[in-house]
Structure formats: C-alpha cells, structure tokens
Motif scaffolding. Sequence first.
Motif, PDB file in Angstrom:
ATOM      1  N   LEU A 250       3.145 -20.029  -9.182  1.00 11.24           N
ATOM      2  CA  LEU A 250       3.972 -19.223  -8.283  1.00 11.24           C
ATOM      3  C   LEU A 250       3.765 -17.727  -8.491  1.00 11.24           C
ATOM      4  O   LEU A 250       4.093 -16.938  -7.619  1.00 11.24           O
ATOM      5  CB  LEU A 250       5.454 -19.582  -8.486  1.00 11.24           C
ATOM      6  N   LYS A 251       3.224 -17.345  -9.633  1.00  9.12           N
ATOM      7  CA  LYS A 251       2.942 -15.927  -9.865  1.00  9.12           C
ATOM      8  C   LYS A 251       1.686 -15.489  -9.109  1.00  9.12           C
ATOM      9  O   LYS A 251       1.615 -14.379  -8.591  1.00  9.12           O
ATOM     10  CB  LYS A 251       2.762 -15.671 -11.372  1.00  9.12           C
ATOM     11  N   LEU A 252       0.692 -16.384  -9.060  1.00  8.81           N
ATOM     12  CA  LEU A 252      -0.580 -16.014  -8.438  1.00  8.81           C
ATOM     13  C   LEU A 252      -0.599 -16.221  -6.928  1.00  8.81           C
ATOM     14  O   LEU A 252      -1.371 -15.568  -6.218  1.00  8.81           O
ATOM     15  CB  LEU A 252      -1.716 -16.811  -9.089  1.00  8.81           C
ATOM     16  N   GLU A 253       0.226 -17.104  -6.418  1.00  6.08           N
ATOM     17  CA  GLU A 253       0.164 -17.400  -4.983  1.00  6.08           C
ATOM     18  C   GLU A 253       0.419 -16.172  -4.109  1.00  6.08           C
ATOM     19  O   GLU A 253      -0.273 -15.965  -3.108  1.00  6.08           O
ATOM     20  CB  GLU A 253       1.132 -18.540  -4.648  1.00  6.08           C
ATOM     21  N   PRO A 254       1.398 -15.312  -4.446  1.00  6.72           N
ATOM     22  CA  PRO A 254       1.559 -14.095  -3.612  1.00  6.72           C
ATOM     23  C   PRO A 254       0.337 -13.177  -3.684  1.00  6.72           C
ATOM     24  O   PRO A 254       0.010 -12.497  -2.702  1.00  6.72           O
ATOM     25  CB  PRO A 254       2.795 -13.421  -4.227  1.00  6.72           C
ATOM     26  N   LEU A 255      -0.338 -13.162  -4.828  1.00  7.61           N
ATOM     27  CA  LEU A 255      -1.519 -12.312  -4.944  1.00  7.61           C
ATOM     28  C   LEU A 255      -2.677 -12.876  -4.114  1.00  7.61           C
ATOM     29  O   LEU A 255      -3.474 -12.119  -3.551  1.00  7.61           O
ATOM     30  CB  LEU A 255      -1.926 -12.184  -6.418  1.00  7.61           C
ATOM     31  N   VAL A 256      -2.755 -14.187  -4.032  1.00  7.96           N
ATOM     32  CA  VAL A 256      -3.749 -14.806  -3.146  1.00  7.96           C
ATOM     33  C   VAL A 256      -3.463 -14.425  -1.693  1.00  7.96           C
ATOM     34  O   VAL A 256      -4.379 -14.125  -0.913  1.00  7.96           O
ATOM     35  CB  VAL A 256      -3.737 -16.338  -3.321  1.00  7.96           C
ATOM     36  N   GLU A 257      -2.179 -14.411  -1.332  1.00  7.58           N
ATOM     37  CA  GLU A 257      -1.816 -14.003   0.041  1.00  7.58           C
ATOM     38  C   GLU A 257      -2.259 -12.566   0.315  1.00  7.58           C
ATOM     39  O   GLU A 257      -2.648 -12.231   1.433  1.00  7.58           O
ATOM     40  CB  GLU A 257      -0.311 -14.151   0.237  1.00  7.58           C
ATOM     41  N   ILE A 258      -2.193 -11.708  -0.698  1.00  8.77           N
ATOM     42  CA  ILE A 258      -2.686 -10.331  -0.529  1.00  8.77           C
ATOM     43  C   ILE A 258      -4.180 -10.346  -0.262  1.00  8.77           C
ATOM     44  O   ILE A 258      -4.683  -9.685   0.643  1.00  8.77           O
ATOM     45  CB  ILE A 258      -2.361  -9.501  -1.784  1.00  8.77           C
ATOM     46  N   LEU A 259      -4.916 -11.126  -1.060  1.00 10.48           N
ATOM     47  CA  LEU A 259      -6.368 -11.205  -0.876  1.00 10.48           C
ATOM     48  C   LEU A 259      -6.730 -11.757   0.497  1.00 10.48           C
ATOM     49  O   LEU A 259      -7.768 -11.414   1.068  1.00 10.48           O
ATOM     50  CB  LEU A 259      -6.967 -12.096  -1.968  1.00 10.48           C
ATOM     51  N   GLN A 260      -5.861 -12.608   1.032  1.00 11.86           N
ATOM     52  CA  GLN A 260      -6.116 -13.205   2.344  1.00 11.86           C
ATOM     53  C   GLN A 260      -5.542 -12.367   3.490  1.00 11.86           C
ATOM     54  O   GLN A 260      -5.608 -12.781   4.652  1.00 11.86           O
ATOM     55  CB  GLN A 260      -5.495 -14.609   2.379  1.00 11.86           C
ATOM     56  N   GLY A 261      -4.963 -11.217   3.169  1.00 11.16           N
ATOM     57  CA  GLY A 261      -4.410 -10.351   4.213  1.00 11.16           C
ATOM     58  C   GLY A 261      -3.106 -10.838   4.799  1.00 11.16           C
ATOM     59  O   GLY A 261      -2.736 -10.447   5.910  1.00 11.16           O
ATOM     60  N   LYS A 262      -2.381 -11.670   4.059  1.00 13.85           N
ATOM     61  CA  LYS A 262      -1.141 -12.238   4.578  1.00 13.85           C
ATOM     62  C   LYS A 262       0.108 -11.577   3.980  1.00 13.85           C
ATOM     63  O   LYS A 262       1.229 -11.940   4.345  1.00 13.85           O
ATOM     64  CB  LYS A 262      -1.092 -13.742   4.277  1.00 13.85           C
ATOM     65  N   ARG A 263      -0.047 -10.676   3.053  1.00 14.97           N
ATOM     66  CA  ARG A 263       1.103 -10.032   2.402  1.00 14.97           C
ATOM     67  C   ARG A 263       0.807  -8.540   2.207  1.00 14.97           C
ATOM     68  O   ARG A 263      -0.307  -8.178   1.814  1.00 14.97           O
ATOM     69  CB  ARG A 263       1.421 -10.704   1.059  1.00 14.97           C
ATOM     70  N   LEU A 264       1.786  -7.702   2.485  1.00 14.67           N
ATOM     71  CA  LEU A 264       1.635  -6.252   2.391  1.00 14.67           C
ATOM     72  C   LEU A 264       1.948  -5.767   0.982  1.00 14.67           C
ATOM     73  O   LEU A 264       2.898  -6.235   0.357  1.00 14.67           O
ATOM     74  CB  LEU A 264       2.578  -5.552   3.376  1.00 14.67           C
ATOM     75  N   VAL A 265       1.168  -4.789   0.519  1.00 12.77           N
ATOM     76  CA  VAL A 265       1.414  -4.160  -0.778  1.00 12.77           C
ATOM     77  C   VAL A 265       2.101  -2.813  -0.553  1.00 12.77           C
ATOM     78  O   VAL A 265       1.589  -1.958   0.177  1.00 12.77           O
ATOM     79  CB  VAL A 265       0.099  -3.954  -1.550  1.00 12.77           C
ATOM     80  N   HIS A 266       3.268  -2.642  -1.164  1.00 11.94           N
ATOM     81  CA  HIS A 266       3.981  -1.365  -1.139  1.00 11.94           C
ATOM     82  C   HIS A 266       3.962  -0.826  -2.579  1.00 11.94           C
ATOM     83  O   HIS A 266       4.657  -1.361  -3.450  1.00 11.94           O
ATOM     84  CB  HIS A 266       5.416  -1.546  -0.650  1.00 11.94           C
ATOM     85  N   ALA A 267       3.173   0.209  -2.807  1.00 13.72           N
ATOM     86  CA  ALA A 267       2.894   0.656  -4.171  1.00 13.72           C
ATOM     87  C   ALA A 267       3.602   1.975  -4.476  1.00 13.72           C
ATOM     88  O   ALA A 267       3.308   3.011  -3.863  1.00 13.72           O
ATOM     89  CB  ALA A 267       1.398   0.808  -4.380  1.00 13.72           C
ATOM     90  N   HIS A 268       4.521   1.914  -5.427  1.00 17.37           N
ATOM     91  CA  HIS A 268       5.179   3.115  -5.941  1.00 17.37           C
ATOM     92  C   HIS A 268       4.135   3.941  -6.685  1.00 17.37           C
ATOM     93  O   HIS A 268       3.462   3.438  -7.596  1.00 17.37           O
ATOM     94  CB  HIS A 268       6.318   2.654  -6.867  1.00 17.37           C
ATOM     95  N   ALA A 269       3.977   5.214  -6.304  1.00 13.32           N
ATOM     96  CA  ALA A 269       2.982   6.076  -6.957  1.00 13.32           C
ATOM     97  C   ALA A 269       3.338   7.534  -6.701  1.00 13.32           C
ATOM     98  O   ALA A 269       3.905   7.871  -5.649  1.00 13.32           O
ATOM     99  CB  ALA A 269       1.586   5.782  -6.426  1.00 13.32           C
ATOM    100  N   TYR A 270       2.996   8.384  -7.657  1.00 13.18           N
ATOM    101  CA  TYR A 270       3.243   9.818  -7.506  1.00 13.18           C
ATOM    102  C   TYR A 270       1.935  10.606  -7.537  1.00 13.18           C
ATOM    103  O   TYR A 270       1.648  11.395  -6.670  1.00 13.18           O
ATOM    104  CB  TYR A 270       4.165  10.323  -8.628  1.00 13.18           C
ATOM    105  N   ARG A 271       1.143  10.383  -8.592  1.00 12.62           N
ATOM    106  CA  ARG A 271      -0.001  11.259  -8.861  1.00 12.62           C
ATOM    107  C   ARG A 271      -1.220  10.884  -8.041  1.00 12.62           C
ATOM    108  O   ARG A 271      -1.498   9.705  -7.793  1.00 12.62           O
ATOM    109  CB  ARG A 271      -0.341  11.216 -10.350  1.00 12.62           C
ATOM    110  N   ALA A 272      -1.982  11.919  -7.697  1.00  9.85           N
ATOM    111  CA  ALA A 272      -3.170  11.715  -6.879  1.00  9.85           C
ATOM    112  C   ALA A 272      -4.209  10.838  -7.577  1.00  9.85           C
ATOM    113  O   ALA A 272      -4.838   9.982  -6.945  1.00  9.85           O
ATOM    114  CB  ALA A 272      -3.783  13.072  -6.515  1.00  9.85           C
ATOM    115  N   ASP A 273      -4.390  11.058  -8.887  1.00  2.00           N
ATOM    116  CA  ASP A 273      -5.426  10.278  -9.579  1.00  2.00           C
ATOM    117  C   ASP A 273      -5.070   8.792  -9.599  1.00  2.00           C
ATOM    118  O   ASP A 273      -5.947   7.931  -9.486  1.00  2.00           O
ATOM    119  CB  ASP A 273      -5.632  10.812 -11.004  1.00  2.00           C
ATOM    120  N   GLU A 274      -3.782   8.477  -9.719  1.00  2.00           N
ATOM    121  CA  GLU A 274      -3.387   7.060  -9.719  1.00  2.00           C
ATOM    122  C   GLU A 274      -3.505   6.446  -8.332  1.00  2.00           C
ATOM    123  O   GLU A 274      -3.838   5.260  -8.182  1.00  2.00           O
ATOM    124  CB  GLU A 274      -1.962   6.926 -10.244  1.00  2.00           C
ATOM    125  N   ILE A 275      -3.214   7.247  -7.319  1.00  2.00           N
ATOM    126  CA  ILE A 275      -3.372   6.754  -5.945  1.00  2.00           C
ATOM    127  C   ILE A 275      -4.831   6.365  -5.702  1.00  2.00           C
ATOM    128  O   ILE A 275      -5.137   5.285  -5.180  1.00  2.00           O
ATOM    129  CB  ILE A 275      -2.917   7.835  -4.944  1.00  2.00           C
TER     130      ILE A 275
END
Length: 487
Positions: A250-275
């Motif tokens: 169940l931990k990996l299944e959402p990540l597989v959905e990301i790889l398949q384009g079925k789930r959106l990633v919303h990434a908390h980030a501040y710094r340009a280098d990390e972005i």
Amino acid sequence: MRDARAFAARMWGLAVSACLLGASLGGSVSAQAPSSGAREEVTLIRGGTILTVTRGRIENGSILIRGGKIAAVGRNIDAPPGAKVIDATGKYIMPGIIDCHSHIAIDGGVNEGTLSVTSMVRIEDVLDPTDINIYRDLAGGVTTANILHGSANAIGGLNAVIKLRWGKTASEMLFEGAMPGIKFALGENPKRSNFTPPPGTPRRYPATRLGVEYTIREAFTQARNYMLQWEEYERRKRAGENVVPPRRDLKLEPLVEILQGKRLVHAHAYRADEILMLIRLAEEFGFKIATFQHVLEGYKVARELAAHGAGASTFSDWWAYKVEAYDAIPYNGALMARKGVLVSFNSDSAELARRLNLEAAKAMKYGGLSEDEALALITINPAKQLRIDHRVGSIEVGKDADLVIYSGHPLSVYSIVEKVFIDGQLYFDREADLARRAEIQKEKEALRARERGAERRPGPRNRPPDEGTEGNAEHPLPPGPGKEVRP
C-alpha cells in the motif's frame, strides 16, 4: 432509568459545550445543509456585476442556476416560472475561491511524522466535517480546498479535494471525480531541522537535504520494480499461466500511480536548488510535478518550472519566517506568471483562507497583474492545478454553480462576503448568520442562568435532575463543565 437519565444529561452537556464553543470562537453554527430537494431548484441572481474571470466582466448581469449548474450567464435573462430570484444590484459575483493548500478538517491528523515515506496514509480517512474552520473559510468565499498532509515527510500522505458543503458528511464533502494527489516535501521540514526528539531518541532519517533526495529516489526505485512485477504478472496471466500475484504494497501503489500519470504530486519546497533537484529526479523517472507548494524562490527558476510544466502554488507576501524563506519576495507570483508558470495563491492557514481575495489583490500592487489575472490566482488557476477546471474556477455555462456574492468589488478591503453557493445551493448567508448569532447568544445566557442555579442547589453537584423539579426528561439540566455525571 437513572442510567438513561444520566446519559441524556451527558449528551445535553456535550450539545451545550458544542454550542458554546461555536459561539465563543466567533463562528456560527447557523448554516444548515441544504436539503436534497434544493438541488432541483431554479435560481436567478440578477442585477450584479459578474466577474467571470475567463470571459471578462458583465455589468448588470444575471446568472441562471438550474440543477446545481450554471444554465445561463449574461444580460436580460428572464426568471423562469417558479424560480427563486436574488437581487444582486450593486453587488459583485465571482466564482467560488479555491484554496490549493489547506489543512482544515484534519486537526490532530496533519502529519504522520514517524517515517519519512508515508504514502500509505490518507487524508480522506480523517476528515472532520464538524471542524468550524470549514464554515469560517466558507464565509470567506472559499468553496473548494485541497486538503494536504503535512510536510514532515519527504513523501507524505494522500490528499483529499473537498467542497466546503458545511453540514454534510465527510464523504459528501469530497469533490467527486477530482484527480487524486499526494504531498511531497523538501527542505527544513522533512529533515526535521526545527524538531528536537526527546532525550535518548535518535533523529529520524533523513537529516540533510541530500538525504531527502535519496529517500525519494529510493522510494521510486522500489515503486518502479513493484510496477514491473505486476506488469509481468499480468502478462503471464493473460498468457494462460497459473501464476501467484505479487504481494500488495500500500505504500508503493500510490507511487506507481504517479509513474503511470494517475496521481498528482504537490511538493512543498522553498529553495531554488531543491526545486531543480526534484524536477531532475521526476524527469529521470518519467513523471511530472503538478505543483510546487509555497515555492518562494520560484522566481529564480521560473523558466525551468514552466519548461517542466509544474504549477506554482505560493504565498502573496510571506517571507523570512525561517531560514529557507529569507529570499522570498512579494513579486514572486507575478514574476513566475510572466514567465509562463501557472500560479495560484494558497493559504496554508484556516485564518488566511478567509481573505484569499485580498491576498490576490496584492499581486496587482506587487507585479502589476490585471484584475482578471489576480482573480485567476484564487479561482481558475488552482482549478487547473487540481485538474478540476472543467467543473469550477470560472463563471461559465455548464460549470458547477459555485458562486460568491460580495457587497463590493472582491479585491477591495471594504467588501464582505454576503452569500456563498456550492452546486447552486446556498451554504452561507451573512444575513441569516447575523440573525442566528443573536439566537445563540440568547440560548447561551439561558444555559448559564441554569448552570448558576444548579450550583446554588444543596447536595451533590451536577446531580441529574429529577423529572418535574429540576428540569424534565426532555430538557434535563446540563452537567457542569468538566464534571462527571454520576450514574
């Protein structure tokens, strides 16, 4: 009977506590969820200035609502027989505000901070439809919110997009058909820079920015292998082989959905280098970052954000509240927008969400965005980021009738929200709210008087009342705050 009476008294106390809590917090519990039959009503809002966001302004315009949808927009629309007519003369109407980063309705369940990868947990499971912040944000014109997991994890939990249908159940608040998402986080929060573990407790991995990158990389390496295992299983199964399926993770299944384009990633980030780091990692594994959240140094890498196709959900003018936020500038949103990035303004705060319209107005001062561009930051742009723009975010025929009526222009500090509709149903009415506050205050005073009377009575305090003497079975006296009701 005595147990039943004690139970009734306890329930009365809980009800009173909830009532007093709502009043003391300055909110109101006046709004009632519209009945199911209300969806079939026909409503005409006429005479107002309509800010469609995507199709300009309509002076002295009208909006016809039928079956929860916008049926017509323009001038000279006649009210069908039996339609409810709302006079909006002198007022402004805009689409419901969409907050792309919120943590309302999950108090106490924001972060599962024990692990750095918690993609197995779901916001949907802990939504609290009675959180008063839902009503307060609704009263500020917010109709849709992206409820995100916290940022304590490199890969956090799964999100939930909700409509603020105050009075409905948690499942009834979910935005039907909204594309699923997940929260990622970079920087100080996932490496726990500002968190000191108890004495004797080791720090959680990762503790550095490079450790955060590796944590995400390792998770997607596992997810890709997991996906390949299932693809191989499906291939052999289709070929007629008698094969055992891989063990579910169940931990990996959402990540597989990301790889398949079925789930959106919303990434908390501040710094340009990390972005840039996360963009490189995502492109290496073949997926997109839907939005960078906060993204305060986005103006430094706007071209790269636009080239990747990532949206930016940022603050209007917050900065310097921690080290990684020192290079933030109030022109960030406008600069990114001018470079082709899809930009929205979010709240990350139940309080700030009540005035997101004014946050949008700041983009006209800092960066010179037009009125429509500023309003888009809190309407159609977050709708696009969440892939729900075919339903909400602008006033167009066929879209959901999620509308806000303001007393004046919504970008003015002098304007207030008067009515809020979701799916064509009235969920907030300022006039009714004000009237109900007086009723709540009157009820509150009556309950206090009863409580004072109970305290003056001789004998054990908070004794359940006897029928006919100290209250009755229908309205038993409440127990004192924090006291037990003895059986």
